[in-house]
Write a protein that holds these residues in place. Structure first.
Motif, PDB file in Angstrom:
ATOM      1  N   TRP A   1      36.275  -8.013 -17.558  1.00 35.58           N
ATOM      2  CA  TRP A   1      36.583  -9.415 -17.293  1.00 35.58           C
ATOM      3  C   TRP A   1      36.758 -10.195 -18.596  1.00 35.58           C
ATOM      4  O   TRP A   1      37.674 -11.018 -18.713  1.00 35.58           O
ATOM      5  CB  TRP A   1      35.524 -10.071 -16.428  1.00 35.58           C
ATOM      6  CG  TRP A   1      35.745 -11.552 -16.345  1.00 35.58           C
ATOM      7  CD1 TRP A   1      34.895 -12.523 -16.739  1.00 35.58           C
ATOM      8  CD2 TRP A   1      36.921 -12.218 -15.869  1.00 35.58           C
ATOM      9  NE1 TRP A   1      35.470 -13.755 -16.539  1.00 35.58           N
ATOM     10  CE2 TRP A   1      36.717 -13.596 -16.004  1.00 35.58           C
ATOM     11  CE3 TRP A   1      38.135 -11.779 -15.353  1.00 35.58           C
ATOM     12  CZ2 TRP A   1      37.661 -14.548 -15.644  1.00 35.58           C
ATOM     13  CZ3 TRP A   1      39.089 -12.725 -14.992  1.00 35.58           C
ATOM     14  CH2 TRP A   1      38.844 -14.088 -15.132  1.00 35.58           C
TER      15      TRP A   1
ATOM     16  N   VAL B   1      38.095  -8.333 -10.227  1.00 33.45           N
ATOM     17  CA  VAL B   1      37.247  -8.154 -11.415  1.00 33.45           C
ATOM     18  C   VAL B   1      36.496  -9.448 -11.725  1.00 33.45           C
ATOM     19  O   VAL B   1      35.303  -9.427 -12.049  1.00 33.45           O
ATOM     20  CB  VAL B   1      38.083  -7.688 -12.631  1.00 33.45           C
ATOM     21  CG1 VAL B   1      37.252  -7.670 -13.901  1.00 33.45           C
ATOM     22  CG2 VAL B   1      38.667  -6.305 -12.363  1.00 33.45           C
ATOM     23  N   ALA B   2      37.163 -10.589 -11.597  1.00 33.99           N
ATOM     24  CA  ALA B   2      36.522 -11.882 -11.847  1.00 33.99           C
ATOM     25  C   ALA B   2      35.387 -12.130 -10.861  1.00 33.99           C
ATOM     26  O   ALA B   2      34.307 -12.593 -11.246  1.00 33.99           O
ATOM     27  CB  ALA B   2      37.546 -13.006 -11.775  1.00 33.99           C
TER      28      ALA B   2
ATOM     29  N   ALA C   1      32.474  -9.805 -11.731  1.00 34.78           N
ATOM     30  CA  ALA C   1      31.831 -10.279 -12.962  1.00 34.78           C
ATOM     31  C   ALA C   1      31.012 -11.534 -12.701  1.00 34.78           C
ATOM     32  O   ALA C   1      29.898 -11.684 -13.227  1.00 34.78           O
ATOM     33  CB  ALA C   1      32.878 -10.532 -14.044  1.00 34.78           C
TER      34      ALA C   1
ATOM     35  N   TYR D   1      40.226 -11.991 -19.493  1.00 37.78           N
ATOM     36  CA  TYR D   1      40.228 -13.429 -19.751  1.00 37.78           C
ATOM     37  C   TYR D   1      40.818 -13.730 -21.129  1.00 37.78           C
ATOM     38  O   TYR D   1      41.649 -14.630 -21.267  1.00 37.78           O
ATOM     39  CB  TYR D   1      38.804 -13.995 -19.653  1.00 37.78           C
ATOM     40  CG  TYR D   1      38.795 -15.492 -19.785  1.00 37.78           C
ATOM     41  CD1 TYR D   1      39.000 -16.295 -18.678  1.00 37.78           C
ATOM     42  CD2 TYR D   1      38.617 -16.103 -21.021  1.00 37.78           C
ATOM     43  CE1 TYR D   1      39.020 -17.673 -18.794  1.00 37.78           C
ATOM     44  CE2 TYR D   1      38.642 -17.476 -21.154  1.00 37.78           C
ATOM     45  CZ  TYR D   1      38.841 -18.259 -20.034  1.00 37.78           C
ATOM     46  OH  TYR D   1      38.872 -19.624 -20.149  1.00 37.78           O
TER      47      TYR D   1
END
Length: 84
Positions: free
Chosen positions: A17, A35-36, A39, A21
């Motif tokens: 993540w 994934v976000a 996380a 980002y």
């Protein structure tokens, strides 16, 4: 050891993540969103611990700290259990 593997996977999601980002991945993408979400669930307790002027540094610290802690604790517990 299972505990070590779980800690590694958690740290991998957090690290992925951070990478996504910092590389400004498309947040509308399903994979990036997944994934976000993972996380965020793993790092819920460390959100907004650090207040920085740059957003990239804040994300690095807010998600990097739990990754390091998960690795340290997971590997530490695994080593301790192997001794028994």
């Amino acid at each position: 050891m299972v505990i070590q593997t779980i800690a590694d996977v958690a740290a991998a999601f957090l690290g992925l993540w951070i990478l996504l980002y910092l590389l400004q991945a498309n947040h509308a993408n399903v994979f990036v969103g997944f994934v976000a979400d993972v996380a965020d669930a793993l790092a819920w307790w460390s959100q907004d611990i650090f207040t920085t002027h740059t957003e990239n540094l804040r994300v690095l610290l807010d998600y990097g700290l739990p990754a390091v802690i998960y690795l340290a604790v997971g590997h530490g517990v695994a080593i301790r259990l192997r001794r028994f």
